[in-house]
Write a protein that holds these residues in place. Structure first.
Motif, PDB file in Angstrom:
ATOM      1  N   ASN A  31      75.156  46.915  55.340  1.00  6.38           N
ATOM      2  CA  ASN A  31      75.668  45.741  54.609  1.00  6.38           C
ATOM      3  C   ASN A  31      74.551  44.812  54.123  1.00  6.38           C
ATOM      4  OD1 ASN A  31      74.867  44.325  56.895  1.00  6.38           O
ATOM      5  ND2 ASN A  31      76.944  44.160  57.734  1.00  6.38           N
ATOM      6  N   TYR A  32      73.342  45.360  53.987  1.00  8.39           N
ATOM      7  CA  TYR A  32      72.230  44.652  53.347  1.00  8.39           C
ATOM      8  C   TYR A  32      71.782  43.396  54.084  1.00  8.39           C
ATOM      9  CZ  TYR A  32      74.050  47.674  49.695  1.00  8.39           C
ATOM     10  OH  TYR A  32      74.511  48.762  49.002  1.00  8.39           O
ATOM     11  N   ILE A  73      76.646  31.653  51.982  1.00 10.70           N
ATOM     12  CA  ILE A  73      76.208  31.686  50.585  1.00 10.70           C
ATOM     13  C   ILE A  73      74.840  31.035  50.438  1.00 10.70           C
ATOM     14  CG2 ILE A  73      76.685  30.751  48.291  1.00 10.70           C
ATOM     15  CD1 ILE A  73      79.645  31.110  48.872  1.00 10.70           C
ATOM     16  N   ASN A  74      74.653  29.893  51.081  1.00 11.53           N
ATOM     17  CA  ASN A  74      73.358  29.204  51.010  1.00 11.53           C
ATOM     18  C   ASN A  74      72.241  30.047  51.606  1.00 11.53           C
ATOM     19  OD1 ASN A  74      74.534  26.957  49.810  1.00 11.53           O
ATOM     20  ND2 ASN A  74      74.914  25.923  51.752  1.00 11.53           N
ATOM     21  N   LEU A  75      72.581  30.852  52.620  1.00  5.33           N
ATOM     22  CA  LEU A  75      71.589  31.739  53.229  1.00  5.33           C
ATOM     23  C   LEU A  75      71.376  33.007  52.419  1.00  5.33           C
ATOM     24  CD1 LEU A  75      72.621  31.478  57.004  1.00  5.33           C
ATOM     25  CD2 LEU A  75      70.557  30.527  55.952  1.00  5.33           C
ATOM     26  N   GLY A  76      72.259  33.247  51.451  1.00  7.77           N
ATOM     27  CA  GLY A  76      72.140  34.446  50.633  1.00  7.77           C
ATOM     28  C   GLY A  76      72.694  35.699  51.285  1.00  7.77           C
ATOM     29  N   TRP A  77      73.643  35.531  52.222  1.00  2.00           N
ATOM     30  CA  TRP A  77      74.199  36.692  52.911  1.00  2.00           C
ATOM     31  C   TRP A  77      75.263  37.351  52.046  1.00  2.00           C
ATOM     32  CZ3 TRP A  77      74.251  37.320  58.748  1.00  2.00           C
ATOM     33  CH2 TRP A  77      73.123  36.726  59.313  1.00  2.00           C
ATOM     34  N   LEU A  79      78.742  39.399  50.971  1.00  2.00           N
ATOM     35  CA  LEU A  79      80.139  39.333  51.370  1.00  2.00           C
ATOM     36  C   LEU A  79      80.484  40.446  52.358  1.00  2.00           C
ATOM     37  CD1 LEU A  79      82.991  38.131  51.051  1.00  2.00           C
ATOM     38  CD2 LEU A  79      83.286  39.578  49.035  1.00  2.00           C
ATOM     39  N   SER A  80      79.777  41.567  52.262  1.00  2.00           N
ATOM     40  CA  SER A  80      80.057  42.707  53.148  1.00  2.00           C
ATOM     41  C   SER A  80      79.836  42.349  54.617  1.00  2.00           C
ATOM     42  CB  SER A  80      79.174  43.901  52.769  1.00  2.00           C
ATOM     43  OG  SER A  80      77.802  43.542  52.793  1.00  2.00           O
ATOM     44  N   TYR A  81      78.987  41.348  54.894  1.00  2.00           N
ATOM     45  CA  TYR A  81      78.797  40.920  56.278  1.00  2.00           C
ATOM     46  C   TYR A  81      80.105  40.394  56.854  1.00  2.00           C
ATOM     47  CZ  TYR A  81      77.423  37.982  60.229  1.00  2.00           C
ATOM     48  OH  TYR A  81      77.339  37.402  61.469  1.00  2.00           O
ATOM     49  N   ILE A  82      80.848  39.635  56.050  1.00  2.00           N
ATOM     50  CA  ILE A  82      82.127  39.094  56.505  1.00  2.00           C
ATOM     51  C   ILE A  82      83.158  40.191  56.669  1.00  2.00           C
ATOM     52  CG2 ILE A  82      84.086  37.647  55.823  1.00  2.00           C
ATOM     53  CD1 ILE A  82      82.137  35.724  54.546  1.00  2.00           C
TER      54      ILE A  82
END
Length: 289
Positions: A31-32, A73-77, A79-82
């Motif tokens: 998930n990058y 979003i601010n961390l640049g994570w 959506l696949s992490y969620i």
């Protein structure tokens, strides 16, 4: 969630969380999130788990879903992490509840799945919606910022402004350039605008057409446009395409264009050292007389 299953999950939360963390760590490459530091990854996982468990406990969360989604979003994570994290949590929770059951049949499995889904599915939808909504807002703000930076009009001297253009000019950007140019000329009371295309990689028929339109619009509101940054390869392209740029001055560099702008506004660059020397000579001559 069924009260019996809820009790099992809450009483064994440490075990379920440990199992969840192990599986989430194994998904880092998928998930990058592999480039994220271990410390940040662990702390974010803890926050994620807290957000999840506040739902099953039915208590007011210290950190809302909106806050958590905005932080990601601010961390640049991604959506696949969620989505991966919640799917793993659902699977781990179902497996653990089933492992604690004395009798496992199809009806019991179905009941467990339905119970866990009623808890996890709304959480997935809400987190994804919050993430998507925040992301669209961020993208919208970034787009506006990029538009403002894509065609800045800079007043460098009274009645003289410069518009440096960098990157590809398409139809949408050309429209924004035109609007910003005309508005800026009036706002700054400009007599001369230097349009610098040094940073424009390609000048084709369409780009030249947009530039000519902008220069003509500037002329119609009483100002003059000077095109600067004409590199040899761009000059050759313009000639080969048969593009007529005779309606307004062109210069090879910003420096030459600025000198021309000063002349148009009845000003010129004066060498102060020479002027001081001439003044001293004049004073000495008067003293001798």
């Amino acid at each position: 969630m069924d009260s019996q299953f809820k009790k099992i999950v809450l009483e064994n939360s440490d075990t379920i969380v440990r199992m969840w963390v192990e599986e989430v760590n194994a998904l880092k490459d998928a998930n990058y999130t592999s480039s994220i530091s271990e410390e940040l990854f662990d702390s974010t996982n803890r926050e994620f788990v807290n957000v999840i468990f506040t739902r099953i406990k039915n208590v007011e969360p210290a950190e809302t879903l909106e806050d958590f989604a905005e932080k990601l979003i601010n961390l640049g994570w991604p959506l696949s992490y969620i989505t991966d994290g919640l799917q793993v949590f659902r699977r781990v929770t179902v497996d653990f509840i089933l492992s604690q059951s004395e009798k496992v049949d199809s009806n019991h499995i179905s009941l467990v799945l339905q119970s866990v889904d009623k808890w996890v599915e709304p959480l997935i939808r809400q987190l994804v919606n919050e993430y998507s909504g925040n992301w669209e807002n961020v993208v919208s703000l970034q787009r506006l910022a990029l538009q403002e930076l894509s065609a800045p009009l800079i007043p460098v001297m009274e009645n003289i402004t410069i518009m440096p253009l960098i990157g590809t000019i398409d139809t949408e950007r050309a429209k924004f350039i035109m609007e910003n140019l005309l508005e800026g000329v009036i706002r700054h009371n400009s007599e001369v605008v230097l349009m610098d295309i040094t940073g424009v990689p390609v000048v084709d028929t369409m780009v030249a057409h947009h530039i000519i339109q902008a220069a003509e619009a500037v002329r119609l509101i009483g100002a003059k446009c000077i095109l600067v940054g004409i590199r040899p390869e761009i000059a050759q392209t313009i000639v080969n395409l048969g593009i007529d740029l005779s309606q307004f001055p062109t210069k090879s560099s910003l420096r030459k264009g600025f000198t021309t702008a000063l002349e148009i506004t009845n000003r010129k660059i004066v060498d102060l050292d020479t002027k001081v020397d001439n003044l001293e000579n004049m004073i000495n001559s008067l003293h001798r007389e």
